[in-house]
Design a protein around this motif. Sequence first.
Motif, PDB file in Angstrom:
ATOM      1  N   GLY A 178      10.889 -13.405 -27.490  1.00 15.41           N
ATOM      2  CA  GLY A 178      10.221 -12.446 -28.096  1.00 15.41           C
ATOM      3  C   GLY A 178      11.307 -11.235 -28.484  1.00 15.41           C
ATOM      4  N   TYR A 187      11.317 -15.271 -32.405  1.00 15.88           N
ATOM      5  CA  TYR A 187      10.883 -14.070 -31.525  1.00 15.88           C
ATOM      6  C   TYR A 187       9.446 -13.533 -32.029  1.00 15.88           C
ATOM      7  CZ  TYR A 187      13.776 -11.829 -35.341  1.00 15.88           C
ATOM      8  OH  TYR A 187      14.381 -11.696 -36.610  1.00 15.88           O
ATOM      9  N   ARG A 188       8.990 -14.062 -33.276  1.00 18.24           N
ATOM     10  CA  ARG A 188       7.802 -13.663 -33.460  1.00 18.24           C
ATOM     11  C   ARG A 188       6.728 -14.742 -33.512  1.00 18.24           C
ATOM     12  NH1 ARG A 188       9.536 -11.066 -38.218  1.00 18.24           N
ATOM     13  NH2 ARG A 188      10.760  -9.178 -37.794  1.00 18.24           N
ATOM     14  N   ASN A 195       4.005 -15.091 -20.726  1.00 18.76           N
ATOM     15  CA  ASN A 195       3.906 -14.509 -22.003  1.00 18.76           C
ATOM     16  C   ASN A 195       2.343 -15.036 -22.470  1.00 18.76           C
ATOM     17  OD1 ASN A 195       6.596 -13.077 -22.312  1.00 18.76           O
ATOM     18  ND2 ASN A 195       7.114 -15.291 -22.114  1.00 18.76           N
ATOM     19  N   LYS A 221       8.183  -7.295 -25.532  1.00 20.46           N
ATOM     20  CA  LYS A 221       6.770  -6.876 -26.243  1.00 20.46           C
ATOM     21  C   LYS A 221       6.544  -5.648 -26.080  1.00 20.46           C
ATOM     22  CE  LYS A 221       4.877 -11.551 -26.331  1.00 20.46           C
ATOM     23  NZ  LYS A 221       5.764 -12.228 -25.240  1.00 20.46           N
ATOM     24  N   ARG A 222       7.333  -4.844 -25.343  1.00 23.23           N
ATOM     25  CA  ARG A 222       6.814  -3.478 -24.638  1.00 23.23           C
ATOM     26  C   ARG A 222       5.572  -3.227 -24.046  1.00 23.23           C
ATOM     27  NH1 ARG A 222      10.363  -2.851 -29.433  1.00 23.23           N
ATOM     28  NH2 ARG A 222      12.048  -2.226 -28.466  1.00 23.23           N
ATOM     29  N   LEU A 223       5.357  -3.954 -23.128  1.00 23.11           N
ATOM     30  CA  LEU A 223       3.910  -3.762 -22.642  1.00 23.11           C
ATOM     31  C   LEU A 223       4.115  -2.700 -21.604  1.00 23.11           C
ATOM     32  CD1 LEU A 223       2.652  -7.607 -21.906  1.00 23.11           C
ATOM     33  CD2 LEU A 223       2.099  -5.757 -23.581  1.00 23.11           C
ATOM     34  N   ASP A 239       4.260 -17.351 -31.241  1.00 24.16           N
ATOM     35  CA  ASP A 239       3.576 -17.006 -30.008  1.00 24.16           C
ATOM     36  C   ASP A 239       3.800 -18.774 -29.044  1.00 24.16           C
ATOM     37  OD1 ASP A 239       2.339 -15.779 -28.097  1.00 24.16           O
ATOM     38  OD2 ASP A 239       0.356 -15.618 -29.413  1.00 24.16           O
TER      39      ASP A 239
END
Lengths: 380, 288
Positions: free
Chosen positions: B192, A65-66, A142, A95-97, A68
Amino acid sequence: MTKRFGDFVAVDDAHFVIARGEFFAMLGPSGCGKTTTLRMIAGFERPTAGAIRLEGRDVSRVPPYRRDVNTVFQQYALFPHLTVWDNVAFGLRAKRLPKGEIAVRVQQMLEIVRLTELANRRPAQLSGGQQQRVALARALVNYPKALLLDEPLAALDLKLRQAMQLELKRIQREVGITFIFVTHDQEEALTMSDRIAVMSEGRVEQIGAPTEIYDSPASVFVAGFIGQANLFAGVVTRVGGDRAAVRLGTDGELEAPTTTEGLKPGDAVAVMIRPERARLLTTEPAPPRVGVPGTVTDLTFQGPVLRVGMVTAADERVVAHVRPDEDLPLLRPGARVWLTFEPDAARVLRARDRVAPVGDEREIAEIEALTVPRTAGGAR
Amino acid sequence: MRRGRGHGDGTVTSPAGRVGRVLVNLAAAGGLVYLFLPIFVIVLFSFNKPKGKFNAVWQEFTLENWADPFKNRPLVDALYVSLRVALISMVVATVLGTFVALALVRYRFRGGQITNLLLVLPLTAPEILLGASLLTLFLEPHLVLANRQFTLGFTTIVIAHIMFCVSYVAMTLKARLRGFDWTLEDAAMDLGAGPIRTFLRVTLPLITPGILAAALLSFALSIDDFIITYFVAGPDVKTFPLQIFGQSRTATPPQINVLATMILVGSVAVLAAGTWWGRRRARRLGLR
């Protein structure tokens, strides 16, 4: 990198560099370590030894999850309780965009995979091909540094698979993201990839462009796994530069190109010739041409070519493709023929005790079944 | 049973076949009567107007009992205790049991097999033994309680109920989790989501029906329990079953039947709603 599960070596010192924007395939029979390699790149498995670098940074110990990179799973693994839209938005929300940006990017990605009308459906209401495109959109939205695809087309039927091959290629060009693609289907790999890594029993046998691998396979295994290959056992008599002279049993001697390093006179080798480069004669060729005598066993009309199966005196099964309009009236099962070829079209490969089969995929599958290690955890 | 749709045996027309079918149907009917007769009697006697203190012989039909169902104060208090115990132990046991089940199904770890085995113990061990040993545990100050004693009552009942309910919840949920597609968790992490977000957004929503089913079972078991509760309740606190048992030597007022019927109707309603919701959800998500 290397990955061991207990005593079983799933991936044995695999080493390769993938360029940005490349369509890279890992190809091999089941159990060859390609899926394990992919799972290590994704972060689901840790390499036992070695390292994975993503744009220079060592990510071997970074959790998935970290990292890319994003994955398209073999059975897609779409979230059944979420709509298509929410599936695609999942990564961006994690990712809280900002909401606005999420909406724009999801919309844009749904357009690229042509699913805009189905945004409010749930996965269960979609066809296999549509689910596949959702999985693709969910990963690509993503903008990962690399997209990992684990046999993404295996669950589709033939027609859809062929359409999706082109579709994948189009999408890859459109987004310009590195695709790392795992498959056991050589045709799929040849069609789509810029480069292919052929794997067998945890080892990378060869890396190269599709034409390179097809024309100059590095090993008997690669020759047999990619396309069809006729192999004739022989012994090296002379080596010079990138050519080697080989004595073929009792059938004479020829000099052909080789990419195998360290060949010495006396080494056991296999001379490989592709079926479409082989020619059939109904009379023995005059020296210095080499002809391997044999008996026709079967004829199969395949449209553009006539597939001629034959068996040699040394009991090797070989195949030649001839054009149906070629005038070979005597070609019928039982006929005695000579298989011949231009030496430059042949390749000299190091002989191995494990000889990849000649002929069709069914035979390959049989051999595979015999050679795939039984140990669990090799591939999922 | 009518022949036709879905049975595929509509073509059996031989006399022997017909006799066989009649026998099967009779046996099935017999079985159902056997199952439902006691429940029917409970409901029926909630409309009885008993002579004297015991509601055991049918006298005459009345709606009086239903007009004032909460007349018997101790009984209502006991029901309230039971509901509170059941609710608290359900919540705690469901949370604990869910994690136990997830751990056992999802991960392989040292002691996992043994945990699996031990999980069945509270289900198979005689309740009277469990009750007795729990009582010992609560009263024996040196064993685990660091020289303190429990006052028997509400707390000890809840602790005891949580104990056996955790087992039931974990067992039920374990069976439900067998078919769970764990690559969904991989997919979430790949996108993520950290472990917590993955659990809350993917795993939990998908296993919610199983958790709810397990919670309902836990609630029902807790409301129902007599033997273990009898040991650990102490002299002052009475659950619904304890109260009925205690009263039954001196009186069995018809309000027992009224409250029992209410519980019955309530459970059937919850079950029906759960089934309907589960089917609708399964259809929408294309599960199984």
